[in-house]
Structures are given as structure tokens and as C-alpha cells.
Design an enzyme around this catalytic site. Structure first.
Site, short mmCIF file in Angstrom:
data_model
loop_
_atom_site.label_atom_id
_atom_site.label_comp_id
_atom_site.label_asym_id
_atom_site.label_seq_id
_atom_site.Cartn_x
_atom_site.Cartn_y
_atom_site.Cartn_z
N LEU A 118 -14.56 -23.62 124.09
CA LEU A 118 -15.90 -23.50 123.52
C LEU A 118 -16.02 -22.35 122.53
CD1 LEU A 118 -18.02 -24.30 126.70
CD2 LEU A 118 -17.56 -25.79 124.76
N SER A 119 -14.87 -21.83 122.06
CA SER A 119 -14.93 -20.82 121.00
C SER A 119 -13.94 -21.21 119.90
CB SER A 119 -14.59 -19.44 121.55
OG SER A 119 -13.20 -19.28 121.66
N GLY A 120 -14.10 -20.58 118.76
CA GLY A 120 -13.23 -20.91 117.62
C GLY A 120 -12.06 -19.96 117.46
#
Length: 198
Positions: free
Chosen positions: A50-52
Site C-alpha cells: 500500500l505504499s509506492g
């Protein structure tokens, strides 16, 4: 008659697909719930990113497959691991340095400017990224873990299947009624022709 066969075939395919979607949804929800949100199959788990921090290799919202068994001191520089932080947050980053024969690892997200602040202890490693990921599917699985998502996965395919079944039954009854009327008309014609001959 040819159109009836085509209609029946399409009807069977759609009903079958709706049933498969319903059964698949039930299996996914039950397996996720029974395993506490982390089903393990043959020593592998699916995790949501859920993060880049690992873009472009792993996009935000992807589901990744990690191998969760084995020796957690075996990793080398360049391996991508999933680990728990002190705050019990799961992170997937690349190893940039190995310390103490694999007792500690220095990690960094591919998209980050520098290494992570804290070294990762081998006992905090959950597993190793296998290189398999599905972009954006993680958003769906996260939603499936909510009460609304759970209800939607059960209810929507079931409602579609029910509506489609009602429509199919109504069309079948309509077709039977039409065939019966045709037979009645045919018997009237045969009867009137027989009366004329008499």
C-alpha cells in the site's frame, strides 16, 4: 430452433460463470477469515503493498507473493523481503547490506532516497518476495477484509445469480406457454380440417 439452441447455450454459460464467481467469492472470503487475513498455500502468502516505496517494480495497491518458510538468515544483497517493524507494520524493501551472517539486514525501498533507519532483525522477517505480483488487486483484497467488502462479495454475485435465475425461469415458462398455444392452434386446425372432410 437454431436461435433457441444458441439462447440456451448462452444462458448456460452465463449461469455457470455467475455460479463460479459466487463459489470463488465464498472460498476467498472463508480462507481469508479462517486464516486471520493471511492464507498460506504451500509455504507462500499473498501480501498487499500500500505504499509506492518499491515502484516501479511493485506498484502501490499490488498483491505480492512471498515465501514464508525457510531460514530467515539466508538472504543476500538485492533480495526483496517483507518484514515487521517495531510498530508491527509490514514493509517490503530490498536488502542493500547483510550484517552478522544474516542476523541483521539494511534495507531500502527502490523508490526511496536512502536506506531504512532501523536494521531488520532476521526474526522480524516474514518472508521473501518471489517476483510475482498482481498490480492493483490489493485494493480489492483490502476491501474484502472489511464488513462492507465481505457483504458485497457474498451478496452481489448471489443477487445477480438469483435475478438471472428468475429471468431464465420466466423466459422458459413463456416459451412453454408459447409452445402450448402453438399446439392448441395446430390441434384446432387439424380438428377443423377433419370436420370439413366429414
Amino acid at each position: 430452433m437454431k436461435w433457441n439452441k444458441i439462447f440456451k447455450m448462452i444462458n448456460n454459460i452465463i449461469t455457470g460463470l455467475l455460479f463460479i464467481v459466487l463459489v470463488f467469492s465464498v472460498i476467498v472470503v472463508i480462507s481469508v477469515r479462517a486464516s486471520g487475513g493471511e492464507p498460506t498455500v504451500f509455504g507462500h502468502q499473498l501480501k498487499t503493498v500500500l505504499s509506492g516505496s518499491m515502484e516501479p517494480e511493485i506498484q502501490t495497491g499490488s498483491i505480492i507473493l512471498i515465501q514464508v518458510d525457510g531460514d530467515m538468515t539466508r538472504f543476500d544483497e538485492g533480495d526483496v523481503i517483507t518484514f515487521r517493524t517495531k510498530d508491527n507494520i509490514l514493509i517490503t524493501h530490498r536488502i542493500v547490506e547483510v550484517k552478522g551472517n544474516g542476523q541483521q539486514y539494511i534495507t531500502e525501498g527502490d523508490n526511496n532516497d536512502g536506506p531504512d533507519m532501523e536494521p531488520v532483525l532476521s526474526e522480524n522477517i516474514v518472508g521473501q518476495y518471489t517476483g510475482i505480483h498482481l498490480p492493483y488487486v490489493g485494493y480489492i483484497t483490502n476491501f474484502a477484509n472489511t464488513k462492507q467488502g465481505l457483504a458485497l462479495l457474498f451478496i452481489v454475485p448471489g443477487v445477480f445469480l438469483l435475478i438471472y435465475s428468475v429471468i431464465s425461469i420466466w423466459q422458459a415458462l413463456k416459451q412453454l406457454d408459447s409452445q402450448q398455444r402453438e399446439r392448441t392452434e395446430e390441434s384446432k386446425i387439424v380438428s377443423s380440417q377433419a370436420n370439413k372432410k366429414v
